[in-house]
Design an enzyme around this catalytic site. Structure first.
Site, PDB file in Angstrom:
ATOM      1  N   TYR A 146      19.148 -32.431 -33.857  1.00  0.00           N
ATOM      2  CA  TYR A 146      17.932 -32.413 -33.094  1.00  0.00           C
ATOM      3  C   TYR A 146      17.945 -31.585 -31.799  1.00  0.00           C
ATOM      4  O   TYR A 146      17.016 -31.314 -31.367  1.00  0.00           O
ATOM      5  CB  TYR A 146      17.448 -34.032 -32.845  1.00  0.00           C
ATOM      6  N   ASP A 227      25.534 -41.300 -47.475  1.00  0.00           N
ATOM      7  CA  ASP A 227      24.843 -41.606 -48.608  1.00  0.00           C
ATOM      8  C   ASP A 227      25.252 -43.109 -49.089  1.00  0.00           C
ATOM      9  O   ASP A 227      24.224 -43.907 -49.490  1.00  0.00           O
ATOM     10  CB  ASP A 227      25.043 -40.732 -49.665  1.00  0.00           C
TER      11      ASP A 227
END
Ligand code: IPM
Ligand code: MG
Length: 360
Positions: A146, A227
């Site tokens: 970010y 994940d």
């Protein structure tokens, strides 16, 4: 001596929920003979409307002079609000990223737990919920994807975009320390989440977390691929105590964790750095579709005010009072519409604030 509290009312339901949290702060100030000196600070859409940018230099400076900042939520409807016609660096979210970075708030703590009284709102089956879960996501907040270099460009007639994910060992070490420190005050378990089977930044993450862990022999820790972590959060959330992770994984997993509780309107968060300063905000968004209707749940913001008292002002007793009042209000059967269930009494935003104040 008065404590200086910055107040960012924000956009959407922000002003309504912050008003209730301020009411609660006023009540504990009275009860404990404390003085809170509030300073309004503009951020996000409200700042765009007033000053043409989502965070002005003056606003950032003002925030930096506070003992702590309480914030509602910022942003509007991304398809209809004119704020989203602006270049990306002038939109509400850019202001939020800028204030976190500008104040050095690298550690974002997002608790997610199941309230006994709100079990019915949890989307998981009873046998998965068991006797509940209580975890906290420690998200690195000022590095990674970010804040990396990004650009969109055309090459050989093809439009391309690139975002970069960089972490320094110093950035990893300080958030890891925070994560292990928090774990020591909880159930002493850290799950560090990365994607070390693919990413170099994750392999460095793992190496530094291993080093930090050596200084916390009492803390049980493990590494988990992101994940798998996403899957485990719905398969068996009870296994987690502290989830320690980088910025983007933490953004995603903290939303998932809060949804798993079924009551995102109840969850607070704190963005911290090494000293006691912090910025406190609900984990949910600005919900522009229900703004101004007195139906938003103010509890996440009220609990954020409680975190502010605990972590920035060291007023633990007052914080305990707020947490207990929230619990009591639920036990007494009061609910805002988002957590309403059969047999309970539905109340609005202001009424919920009043009911909590009454119980302090
Ligand atoms: C959050 C939000 C922000 C983030 C957005 C609005 C920039 O999703 O606080 O999680 O990604 O940090
Ligand atoms: Mg998010």
């Amino acid at each position: 001596m008065a404590f200086k509290i910055g107040v960012i009312r924000g956009d959407g339901i922000g002003p309504e929920i912050v008003a209730e949290a301020v009411k609660v702060l006023d009540k504990v100030a009275e009860k404990y003979g404390q003085e809170f000196d509030y300073t309004e600070i503009l951020l996000g859409g409200a700042s765009i409307d007033a000053a043409g940018e989502p965070l002005t230099k003056e606003a950032l400076e003002t925030a930096g002079k506070m003992d702590a900042v309480l914030m509602g939520s910022i942003g509007g409807n991304t398809t209809t609000s004119p704020w989203y016609k602006l270049p990306a660096n002038l939109r509400p979210e850019a202001g939020l990223l800028a204030i976190r970075k500008g104040l050095g708030l690298f550690a974002n703590m997002r608790p997610a737990y199941l309230y006994e009284e709100l079990k019915a709102a949890c989307p998981l089956r009873d046998e998965i919920i068991g006797d509940g879960f209580d975890l906290v996501v420690m998200r690195e907040l000022t590095g990674g994807l970010y804040f990396g270099e990004r650009r969109t460009y055309v090459e050989d007639g093809i439009e391309k975009a690139v975002d970069t994910l960089t972490y320094g060992e110093d950035e990893i070490r300080r958030i890891a320390l925070r994560g292990f420190d928090i774990a020591m005050k909880r159930r002493k378990k850290v799950t560090s989440v990365d994607k070390a089977n693919v990413l170099d930044s994750s392999r460095l993450w793992r190496k530094i977390v291993n080093e930090v862990a050596m200084d916390y022999p009492e803390v049980e820790y493990e590494h988990m691929l992101v994940d798998n972590a996403a899957m485990q959060l719905v398969r068996d959330p009870k296994q987690f105590d502290v989830i320690l992770t980088e910025n983007m994984f933490g953004d995603i997993l903290s939303d998932e964790a809060s949804m798993v509780t079924g009551s995102i309107g109840m969850l607070s968060s704190a963005s911290l750095r090494e000293d006691s300063f912090g910025l406190y905000e609900p984990s949910h968004g600005s919900a522009p579709d229900i703004a101004g209707q007195n139906i938003a749940n103010p509890i996440a913001t009220i609990l954020s005010a409680s975190m502010l008292l605990r972590y920035s002002l060291n007023l633990d007793e007052a914080a305990d009072d707020i947490d207990a009042a929230v619990k009591k209000v639920l036990e007494d059967g009061y609910r805002t519409v988002d957590i309403m269930s059969e047999g309970m009494t539905q109340v609005g935003t202001r009424e919920m604030g009043d009911l909590i104040v009454e119980r302090i």
